[in-house]
Design a protein around this motif. Structure first.
Motif, PDB file in Angstrom:
ATOM      1  N   TYR A 170       4.432  -0.748   8.548  1.00 26.21           N
ATOM      2  CA  TYR A 170       3.952   0.195   7.376  1.00 26.21           C
ATOM      3  C   TYR A 170       2.397   0.226   7.317  1.00 26.21           C
ATOM      4  O   TYR A 170       1.794  -0.572   8.046  1.00 26.21           O
ATOM      5  CB  TYR A 170       4.567  -0.093   5.830  1.00 26.21           C
ATOM      6  N   SER A 192       0.757  -1.366   0.033  1.00 29.61           N
ATOM      7  CA  SER A 192       0.055  -0.027  -0.066  1.00 29.61           C
ATOM      8  C   SER A 192       1.032   1.333   0.093  1.00 29.61           C
ATOM      9  O   SER A 192       0.504   2.445  -0.428  1.00 29.61           O
ATOM     10  CB  SER A 192      -0.960   0.038   1.345  1.00 29.61           C
ATOM     11  N   LEU A 220      -4.376  -7.185  -2.517  1.00 31.13           N
ATOM     12  CA  LEU A 220      -5.496  -6.811  -1.206  1.00 31.13           C
ATOM     13  C   LEU A 220      -4.907  -5.726  -0.457  1.00 31.13           C
ATOM     14  O   LEU A 220      -3.730  -5.467  -0.526  1.00 31.13           O
ATOM     15  CB  LEU A 220      -5.630  -8.107  -0.559  1.00 31.13           C
TER      16      LEU A 220
HETATM   17  C1  ACM Z   1      -0.546  -4.369   0.987  1.00 33.26           C
HETATM   18  O1  ACM Z   1       0.159  -3.686   1.546  1.00 33.26           O
HETATM   19  N1  ACM Z   1      -1.721  -3.824   0.414  1.00 33.26           N
HETATM   20  C2  ACM Z   1      -0.446  -5.827   1.134  1.00 33.26           C
END
Ligand code: ACM
Length: 385
Positions: A149, A84, A106
């Motif tokens: 994160y 993300s 996801l």
């Molecule tokens: C993610 O960081 N969306 C797996």
């Protein structure tokens, strides 16, 4: 193919180096397969579909500069990102250039960007079913471990609510570096040893997750009684870990490579034909594949690659993806998907233990997920074995 005019050019942002390369390689290959198939079917608008490659190196800063480079080089849309943090670094570039990002992973939800099409699961399409399954089959004590994160923090916030709504408790929540040292991993394993019988919910990603699961195996936990559950640890990570070290662990996702559909058989056959019989395919790779096919169909229907025309065309059709029929939602820009839960069985192969009987609409802001009484929720939507 017969080509009339300049190619339609797209760019991909999948890392072949860095901490999440272990699974992004499969995403990259799946996107490449879609491009190859589209060209073998005659291309787009009578033009070749040209793919510009990149290596964002699992880095948000590098993802941003690679997105700029691809758009400068003429990419008409971008496809990619896993973490993300990388998506969040790329979106302002894409928006400023009036382009599109197709994001196949996801994520934590609570986002809408006019320039983004989300083809991976929102939390109501994986975490809700996982919370049901875990609390019905594995009791009420959970231990959260995540990479440091944004996705792990936000995903844990949601999972904590889902578990607590089901009467379960989270005994601890810890974060380690994206590239954890052996000492960091050992410290969490020692804490877990002292935590008693808990199920681990992991939001670790990439190579850090593989190393944590390996340490968990070596520490001798009974993985059937105390599995690690996640929304992320799929076929490529199991392949990297070693098949026998993952038995008992649990993942929730819209796709597993064992899904029994005609479209999946054709997809796996074509994928392994191109990339080798042992090449693992994951939910994130399947989405990387079908989102290129969705783009192609939208361009054909719109007769142009113009962003607004493509965005308008996307929700007007369904696509027979390997996971089942999928469709982009006009309001949220997320995709109707098929929630599933699977447990790793012998030989590292997932066995699906629960699945939706129809595609589930995306609900990225979790407006609907917890509204229904629990009994209604599981019986009305989810098939179960
Ligand atoms: C993610 O960081 N969306 C797996």
């Amino acid at each position: 193919m017969a080509s009339h005019g300049a190619p339609v050019t797209i760019g991909i942002l999948f890392s072949t180096t860095g901490v999440t390369a272990v699974l992004e390689r499969a995403q990259r290959q799946a996107a490449m397969l879609a491009v190859k198939q589209i060209n073998s079917e005659g291309g787009l608008l009578g033009r070749e579909l040209l793919l510009l490659d990149s290596d964002p190196a699992s880095s948000p800063a590098r993802s941003k500069t690679e997105a700029e480079r691809l758009l400068d080089a003429g990419a008409e849309a971008l496809f990619g990102c896993y973490m993300s943090s990388t998506r969040k670094a790329v979106l302002p570039v894409v928006e400023a250039r009036n382009s599109l990002l197709f994001y196949p992973t996801l994520y934590e939800g609570f986002e809408y960007a006019p320039c983004c099409i989300y083809s991976g699961a929102a939390p109501n399409q994986n975490a809700g079913m996982l919370a049901d399954y875990l609390t019905e089959t594995h009791g009420d004590s959970y231990f959260f471990v995540g990479s440091n994160y944004v996705y792990p923090y936000e995903s844990n916030r949601i999972m904590r609510d889902l578990l607590s709504n089901r009467g379960a408790k989270v005994v601890d929540e810890v974060y380690i570096s994206l590239n954890p040292s052996d000492e960091e991993i050992a410290k969490v394993i020692a804490t877990l040893k002292n935590a008693g019988p808990v199920v681990v919910f992991s939001t670790l990603v990439g190579d850090g997750a593989v190393r944590f699961y390996r340490a968990y195996d070596r520490a001798g936990f009974d993985r059937h009684a105390q599995p690690i559950a996640s929304l992320t640890f799929g076929e490529p990570e199991i392949h990297a870990l070693g098949n026998d070290a993952a038995t008992g662990h649990i993942k929730a996702a819209p796709y597993f490579s064992v899904v029994d559909t005609a479209a999946n058989k054709a997809f796996i056959h074509a994928y392994q034909d191109s990339f080798g019989p042992d090449s693992p395919v994951s939910a994130e790779a399947e989405a990387a594949y079908f989102q290129v096919r969705l783009f192609a169909e939208a361009v054909r229907r719109a007769g142009t690659t113009d962003r607004m025309s493509v965005v308008k065309a996307l929700p007007t059709f369904s696509f027979e993806a390997p996971q089942g029929t999928v469709r982009v939602d006009a309001v949220t820009h997320h995709t109707h998907l098929w929630p599933r839960v699977a447990v790793v069985g012998e030989g590292g192969k997932f066995q699906i233990v629960r699945e939706a009987t129809e595609p589930v609409a995306p609900d990225p802001y979790l407006v609907e997920l917890e509204k229904r009484p629990r009994d209604d929720a599981s019986d009305a939507v989810y098939g179960r074995s």
